[in-house]
Design an enzyme around this catalytic site. Sequence first.
Site, PDB file in Angstrom:
ATOM      1  N   GLU A  70     -26.336  33.120 -38.567  1.00 25.46           N
ATOM      2  CA  GLU A  70     -26.410  32.750 -39.987  1.00 25.46           C
ATOM      3  C   GLU A  70     -25.855  33.850 -40.885  1.00 25.46           C
ATOM      4  O   GLU A  70     -25.555  34.965 -40.450  1.00 25.46           O
ATOM      5  CB  GLU A  70     -27.858  32.411 -40.346  1.00 25.46           C
ATOM      6  CG  GLU A  70     -28.360  31.207 -39.538  1.00 25.46           C
ATOM      7  CD  GLU A  70     -29.721  30.703 -39.961  1.00 25.46           C
ATOM      8  OE1 GLU A  70     -30.448  31.412 -40.693  1.00 25.46           O
ATOM      9  OE2 GLU A  70     -30.070  29.581 -39.543  1.00 25.46           O
ATOM     10  N   ASN A  99     -26.849  30.403 -32.631  1.00 28.95           N
ATOM     11  CA  ASN A  99     -26.459  30.266 -34.043  1.00 28.95           C
ATOM     12  C   ASN A  99     -26.484  31.623 -34.747  1.00 28.95           C
ATOM     13  O   ASN A  99     -27.332  32.476 -34.469  1.00 28.95           O
ATOM     14  CB  ASN A  99     -27.312  29.217 -34.773  1.00 28.95           C
ATOM     15  CG  ASN A  99     -28.802  29.434 -34.678  1.00 28.95           C
ATOM     16  OD1 ASN A  99     -29.299  29.941 -33.680  1.00 28.95           O
ATOM     17  ND2 ASN A  99     -29.521  29.052 -35.705  1.00 28.95           N
ATOM     18  N   CYS A 155     -20.498  19.871 -34.968  1.00 31.49           N
ATOM     19  CA  CYS A 155     -20.416  20.298 -33.559  1.00 31.49           C
ATOM     20  C   CYS A 155     -19.957  19.150 -32.670  1.00 31.49           C
ATOM     21  O   CYS A 155     -19.214  19.360 -31.707  1.00 31.49           O
ATOM     22  CB  CYS A 155     -21.758  20.862 -33.093  1.00 31.49           C
ATOM     23  SG  CYS A 155     -22.107  22.460 -33.846  1.00 31.49           S
ATOM     24  N   CYS A 194     -22.998  27.385 -36.000  1.00 31.04           N
ATOM     25  CA  CYS A 194     -23.868  26.698 -35.036  1.00 31.04           C
ATOM     26  C   CYS A 194     -23.640  27.257 -33.631  1.00 31.04           C
ATOM     27  O   CYS A 194     -22.520  27.656 -33.282  1.00 31.04           O
ATOM     28  CB  CYS A 194     -23.569  25.207 -35.014  1.00 31.04           C
ATOM     29  SG  CYS A 194     -24.091  24.327 -36.479  1.00 31.04           S
ATOM     30  N   CYS A 229     -25.233  18.807 -34.432  1.00 30.16           N
ATOM     31  CA  CYS A 229     -24.883  18.259 -35.746  1.00 30.16           C
ATOM     32  C   CYS A 229     -23.507  17.575 -35.691  1.00 30.16           C
ATOM     33  O   CYS A 229     -22.764  17.710 -34.705  1.00 30.16           O
ATOM     34  CB  CYS A 229     -24.871  19.373 -36.789  1.00 30.16           C
ATOM     35  SG  CYS A 229     -23.465  20.491 -36.660  1.00 30.16           S
ATOM     36  N   GLU A 272     -23.435  25.769 -30.811  1.00 28.73           N
ATOM     37  CA  GLU A 272     -22.479  25.020 -29.987  1.00 28.73           C
ATOM     38  C   GLU A 272     -21.053  25.497 -30.248  1.00 28.73           C
ATOM     39  O   GLU A 272     -20.247  25.660 -29.332  1.00 28.73           O
ATOM     40  CB  GLU A 272     -22.575  23.516 -30.288  1.00 28.73           C
ATOM     41  CG  GLU A 272     -23.898  22.877 -29.929  1.00 28.73           C
ATOM     42  CD  GLU A 272     -24.931  22.913 -31.056  1.00 28.73           C
ATOM     43  OE1 GLU A 272     -24.905  23.844 -31.883  1.00 28.73           O
ATOM     44  OE2 GLU A 272     -25.770  21.993 -31.099  1.00 28.73           O
TER      45      GLU A 272
HETATM   46  N1  THU Z   1     -27.644  24.615 -35.934  1.00 28.25           N
HETATM   47  C1  THU Z   1     -26.983  24.781 -34.753  1.00 28.25           C
HETATM   48  O1  THU Z   1     -26.823  25.909 -34.269  1.00 28.25           O
HETATM   49  N2  THU Z   1     -26.498  23.687 -34.133  1.00 28.25           N
HETATM   50  C2  THU Z   1     -26.619  22.401 -34.614  1.00 28.25           C
HETATM   51  O2  THU Z   1     -26.052  21.494 -34.032  1.00 28.25           O
HETATM   52  C3  THU Z   1     -27.451  22.153 -35.777  1.00 28.25           C
HETATM   53  C4  THU Z   1     -27.874  23.332 -36.547  1.00 28.25           C
HETATM   54  C5  THU Z   1     -28.140  25.799 -36.626  1.00 28.25           C
HETATM   55  C6  THU Z   1     -27.432  26.087 -37.925  1.00 28.25           C
HETATM   56  C7  THU Z   1     -28.470  26.893 -38.667  1.00 28.25           C
HETATM   57  O3  THU Z   1     -28.363  28.248 -38.297  1.00 28.25           O
HETATM   58  C8  THU Z   1     -29.794  26.350 -38.150  1.00 28.25           C
HETATM   59  O4  THU Z   1     -29.491  25.652 -36.948  1.00 28.25           O
HETATM   60  C9  THU Z   1     -30.517  25.432 -39.101  1.00 28.25           C
HETATM   61  O5  THU Z   1     -29.696  24.386 -39.501  1.00 28.25           O
END
Ligand code: THU
Length: 160
Positions: free
Chosen positions: A64, A62, A115, A73, A112, A75
């Site tokens: 940010e 991930n 994704c 994300c 999520c 994925e």
């Molecule tokens: N995140 C992912 O990388 N994948 C997911 O399926 C859920 C959330 C990340 C996004 C963000 O950087 C952190 O997790 C907190 O939500």
Amino acid sequence: MKQKKLVLTWEEVQELADLVPVEAALLNLATASLKHAYAPYSNFHVGAAILLESGEMLGGSNQENAAYPMCLCAERVALSAAASQHPNIVIKTMAITVKAPNQVIGQPAMPCGSCRQALCEKEYQQKQAIRLVVRGEKGSIYCFKSAKDILPFSFDASFL
Ligand code: THU
């Protein structure tokens, strides 16, 4: 009125050694990818790894941004890497793991909704299911035979 029922079947294994070697290696790559996460805001690290039909594996994490909605994300980072670096090669499997700042996550941390939708789009495009291997930081591992299994009633291009 007609009652309908949806039944979901998936596999649960207790530890890495219970997976077939290629999937254990893929989950290890997802774990190694955790350290490339850029997550200064949530401190929640996610690692994903993709196994291509060619046997090649690639990782994602991930990423940010101070403008929060721009956060990517793991994925979808991995899916984009596969699509741009290895177009037209079928994705067989994705492994996912996480590392949280305040707790040891002992159950699979599922992708999520966005994704799941992105994974389903790739399945639709490649006309082949993507197997998912999902683990928390520790604990049991869930294996799903298709992303569609975790996004029932999904929307796809067949509606357009
Ligand atoms: N995140 C992912 O990388 N994948 C997911 O399926 C859920 C959330 C990340 C996004 C963000 O950087 C952190 O997790 C907190 O939500």
